[in-house]
Design a protein around this motif. Structure first.
Motif, short mmCIF file in Angstrom:
data_model
loop_
_atom_site.label_atom_id
_atom_site.label_comp_id
_atom_site.label_asym_id
_atom_site.label_seq_id
_atom_site.Cartn_x
_atom_site.Cartn_y
_atom_site.Cartn_z
N ALA A 195 3.11 7.18 1.63
CA ALA A 195 1.94 7.82 2.53
C ALA A 195 0.31 6.75 1.86
CB ALA A 195 1.88 8.65 0.92
N GLY A 196 0.06 6.35 2.95
CA GLY A 196 -1.48 5.56 3.60
C GLY A 196 -2.23 5.67 4.10
N PHE A 197 -2.91 7.49 4.18
CA PHE A 197 -4.08 7.39 4.78
C PHE A 197 -5.42 7.28 3.76
CE2 PHE A 197 -0.67 11.10 5.82
CZ PHE A 197 -0.60 10.79 7.16
N ALA A 198 -6.54 7.10 4.26
CA ALA A 198 -7.89 6.81 3.97
C ALA A 198 -7.08 5.25 3.35
CB ALA A 198 -7.75 7.98 2.86
N LEU A 241 0.76 -1.22 0.04
CA LEU A 241 0.22 0.47 0.05
C LEU A 241 1.00 1.26 0.15
CD1 LEU A 241 -2.84 -1.45 2.98
CD2 LEU A 241 -3.06 -1.29 -0.40
N ASP A 242 -0.17 2.21 -0.95
CA ASP A 242 1.42 3.41 -1.41
C ASP A 242 0.83 4.32 -1.77
OD1 ASP A 242 3.78 5.57 -1.36
OD2 ASP A 242 4.72 4.54 -2.87
N GLY A 243 -0.31 4.65 -1.48
CA GLY A 243 -0.60 5.92 -1.67
C GLY A 243 -2.57 6.33 -0.73
N GLY A 244 -2.79 7.38 -1.77
CA GLY A 244 -4.44 7.77 -1.05
C GLY A 244 -5.58 6.89 -0.88
N GLY A 245 -6.73 7.68 -0.84
CA GLY A 245 -8.33 6.99 -0.93
C GLY A 245 -8.58 7.42 -2.05
N GLY A 284 10.08 6.86 9.20
CA GLY A 284 10.76 7.88 8.26
C GLY A 284 10.10 8.02 6.68
N LEU A 285 9.13 7.13 6.65
CA LEU A 285 8.42 6.53 5.09
C LEU A 285 7.49 6.66 5.28
CD1 LEU A 285 9.60 6.89 2.33
CD2 LEU A 285 9.20 3.88 2.31
N SER A 286 6.65 5.42 6.12
CA SER A 286 5.37 5.01 5.97
C SER A 286 4.67 5.79 6.98
CB SER A 286 5.28 3.95 6.40
OG SER A 286 6.26 2.60 5.63
N THR A 287 3.06 6.46 6.32
CA THR A 287 2.12 7.10 7.15
C THR A 287 0.30 6.28 7.04
OG1 THR A 287 1.88 8.42 5.71
CG2 THR A 287 2.81 9.37 6.89
N MET A 288 -0.04 6.63 8.27
CA MET A 288 -1.53 5.91 8.21
C MET A 288 -2.31 6.60 8.23
SD MET A 288 -1.33 2.32 9.17
CE MET A 288 -2.66 1.57 9.39
N GLY A 289 -3.56 6.53 8.46
CA GLY A 289 -4.60 7.10 9.15
C GLY A 289 -5.53 7.83 7.90
N ILE A 290 -7.19 8.31 8.77
CA ILE A 290 -8.48 8.50 8.97
C ILE A 290 -7.79 9.28 7.51
CG2 ILE A 290 -10.37 8.89 8.41
CD1 ILE A 290 -10.11 5.82 9.21
N ALA A 291 -7.41 10.40 7.26
CA ALA A 291 -7.43 11.26 6.12
C ALA A 291 -5.91 12.11 6.34
CB ALA A 291 -8.56 12.74 7.04
N GLY A 292 -5.40 12.56 5.93
CA GLY A 292 -4.50 13.08 5.10
C GLY A 292 -4.06 14.31 5.68
N PRO A 293 -3.41 14.98 5.26
CA PRO A 293 -2.60 15.92 6.02
C PRO A 293 -3.30 17.61 5.07
CG PRO A 293 -0.67 15.33 5.68
CD PRO A 293 -1.26 14.82 5.57
N ALA A 294 -3.87 17.24 4.11
CA ALA A 294 -4.61 18.32 3.08
C ALA A 294 -5.86 18.52 3.26
CB ALA A 294 -4.73 18.17 1.68
N LEU A 295 -6.29 17.41 3.75
CA LEU A 295 -7.85 17.17 4.13
C LEU A 295 -8.17 16.84 5.35
CD1 LEU A 295 -10.72 15.84 3.15
CD2 LEU A 295 -10.40 13.63 3.55
N VAL A 296 -7.55 17.14 5.91
CA VAL A 296 -7.14 17.26 7.51
C VAL A 296 -7.06 19.19 7.27
CG1 VAL A 296 -6.20 17.72 10.20
CG2 VAL A 296 -6.43 15.41 8.48
N GLU A 333 -6.69 22.85 10.70
CA GLU A 333 -5.61 21.93 11.36
C GLU A 333 -4.67 21.61 10.80
OE1 GLU A 333 -3.71 18.25 14.60
OE2 GLU A 333 -5.32 18.10 13.88
N ASP A 334 -3.02 22.30 11.17
CA ASP A 334 -1.85 22.45 10.06
C ASP A 334 -0.90 21.35 10.61
OD1 ASP A 334 -0.01 22.71 7.86
OD2 ASP A 334 0.05 24.32 8.35
N VAL A 335 -0.64 20.20 10.39
CA VAL A 335 -0.44 18.59 10.95
C VAL A 335 0.53 18.18 9.67
CG1 VAL A 335 -2.22 17.15 10.61
CG2 VAL A 335 -0.05 16.60 12.49
N ASP A 336 1.65 17.65 10.17
CA ASP A 336 2.75 16.73 9.02
C ASP A 336 2.65 15.31 9.28
OD1 ASP A 336 4.19 15.78 10.33
OD2 ASP A 336 6.03 16.33 9.05
N GLY A 337 2.60 14.98 7.80
CA GLY A 337 1.75 13.45 7.51
C GLY A 337 2.69 12.45 8.93
#
Length: 524
Positions: free
Chosen positions: A175-178, A133-137, A195-207, A213-217
């Motif tokens: 990037a593994g948001f959404a 997995l490497d990308g958005g929803g 240092g490479l992977s992220t997870m979460g229901i929504a990424g920084p841009a949508l948040v 809220e201004d938060v990095d991945g």
């Protein structure tokens, strides 16, 4: 003009297929390299046995509308997801790999259909599913149209159907948001790269757009959060190659599906005793800590211990291993962390692990050294009352063989929650000579039940110590065996042999003894 032959038509298809290779997409692959990423196809090449990958839907191209100027196949090769069947260590598997170079790995209409196809193959053929997995929803360019989106799709329905039927591994390699996070949430093993992977229901841009809220991945959903603090992912590794290796190793312990044969390895019988060094690992004094992982490594077949969620709730150790060549699950209290006390996160970790082992038929060994459950207002605010029920709930539903071994402390409800004694019909219940088994810590019991008595004595502290000593004489391993609460007090060096002999002799599943209900209701 000469009439085309079948050879000409084959050549034409192969010319189109050649546009999919990394060599034909040098600029896109170079952009990935600058981000420190491997390509979707390179990842698959490094994951599976050489020459075994057969692609499905490689010639797919996204619809022309909504994706920008230029040929669809050039803009969206394979619609951003590479799907196929392959082999890992000679066993067939289903794999798919998101392509971050195609619209940031977002999931288009046909890419989604290909993922559903992979799920269908895994379920229908009873094969493990590995997701890279490497990308958005959803691809925004596709998704903002009710004509398409109102239909939804059966992806999550099929993830639920696959759960417990086939092993599922999610490798979060960017990037593994959404959407990818939701996919990973159903997996049995989730691996991230630090240092490479992220997870979460929504990424920084949508948040940012939705909440301001201004938060990095990484701050939002990096490995420090999702592996170490939340335990949503099982492992945080240093490189993509380590992530791929972890997937292969995880699958090596599991059958291809819940009805398939176990992955047994030849191992000679009879079983030799464990080395005497084991006797020096566990102090008799309950006030001294030790690393239970060293105990587990000596009990397991050499080199076979594979810990899951090592940095999350480290007061509970969960690990796959082999005993006499048979895959098993180890669950153990870790005296080095919180004295082995069970808190809410440890309950979640242990319950999920029991479910994993039970789903795929791995016998369980519980190594008990527990002072009880965490208590106090801070513990209650974690929902421990409900989350602790998950642990006993899973023991009560497991149908695989299980053995419990009290190494040292077996106190209170924690003893029950680790399947001590007769609590969950263990196939064998053992204790080491160092074991202490009772309802609560001795000092706490004296202070709660007998404070008035010892305070009334001429020398209260001396009387208290005498009461503690008297009580301690009644909670040892021999006393537990005398009352037949345990089957035997064993020499620690015989642990491996005794457990292997039990697993060699028991049925792989026990009959369902639940009433004729449709299902149980899992604690929240």
């Amino acid at each position: 003009m000469a009439e085309k032959t079948l050879r000409d038509l084959i050549d034409g298809i192969e010319t189109v297929r050649a546009t999919l290779t990394d060599d034909s997409r040098a600029a896109a692959i170079e952009r990935l390299a600058r981000r420190g990423k491997l390509s979707a196809r390179t990842r698959l090449d490094r994951l599976v046995d050489p020459g075994t990958f057969d692609e499905i839907g490689g010639l797919v191209a996204a619809e022309e509308d909504g994706i920008g100027a230029g040929p669809a196949r050039t803009l969206s090769p394979a619609d951003g997801v590479v799907v196929g069947t392959a082999r890992i260590d000679g066993r067939p598997v289903v794999v798919f790999s998101q392509d971050f170079s195609v619209f940031g790995g977002s999931i288009g209409r046909l890419g989604s259909a290909k993922i559903q196809r992979a799920l269908g193959l895994a379920i229908g053929r009873g094969l493990p599913l590995i997701m890279i997995l490497d990308g958005g929803g959803h691809r925004i360019q596709d998704g903002q149209d009710a004509r398409h989106f109102a239909n939804a799709n059966a992806t999550f329905h099929n993830f639920a159907r696959a759960s417990g039927w086939v092993p599922m591994v999610a490798l979060m390699l960017g990037a593994g948001f959404a959407g990818p996070t939701n996919y990973a949430g159903t997996a049995d093993c989730v691996v991230m790269v630090r240092g490479l992977s992220t997870m979460g229901i929504a990424g920084p841009a949508l948040v940012k757009a939705a909440t301001g809220e201004d938060v990095d991945g990484m701050e939002l959903g990096g490995t420090d959060i999702q592996v170490d603090q939340q335990g949503i992912a099982d492992l945080g590794v240093a490189s993509e190659d380590e992530a791929l290796a972890a997937a292969r190793r995880f699958l090596s312990y599991l059958p291809s599906n819940a009805r398939a044969a176990q992955q047994l390895v030849d191992h000679p019988r009879p079983i030799a005793p464990i080395d005497d060094s084991l006797l020096d690992l566990v102090p008799v004094s309950t006030r001294k800590a030790y690393d239970v992982r060293k105990v587990l490594a000596l009990v397991a077949d050499p080199g076979s211990l594979f810990e899951l969620k090592p940095t999350f709730a480290p007061n509970m150790v969960t690990a796959l291993a082999r005993l006499g060549g048979r895959p098993v699950g180890f669950i153990a209290n870790q005296a080095l962390r919180l004295g082995g006390m069970i808190n809410a996160n440890a309950c979640d970790k242990g319950a999920h692990f029991i479910a994993l082992c039970d789903a795929f038929g791995l016998p369980l060994v519980s190594f008990i050294d527990v002072p009880g459950f965490s208590i106090g207002s801070s513990a209650e605010r974690t929902g421990l009352g409900r989350r602790s029920a998950k642990l006993v709930f899973e023991w009560g539903h497991a149908s695989v063989p299980r053995v419990s071994i009290v190494l040292r402390k077996g106190y209170g409800l924690g003893y029950f929650a680790m399947a001590g004694g007769r609590s969950f019909a263990a196939d064998a219940s053992f204790a080491w000579p160092s074991a202490e088994i009772c309802a609560m810590s001795i000092e706490g019991a004296i202070d709660v039940a007998f404070r008035k008595e010892y305070e009334a004595a001429p020398d209260p502290m001396a009387h208290r110590q005498a009461m503690i000593a008297e009580t301690r004489a009644r909670i040892g391993a021999l006393r537990g065996a005398e009352g037949f609460g345990i089957d035997d007090v064993i020499d620690p060096r015989d642990t491996r042999r005794r457990v292997i002999e039990i697993f060699d002799s028991v049925q792989p599943r026990r009959p369902n003894d639940h009433p004729p209900k449709y299902r149980s209701i899992a604690p929240i």
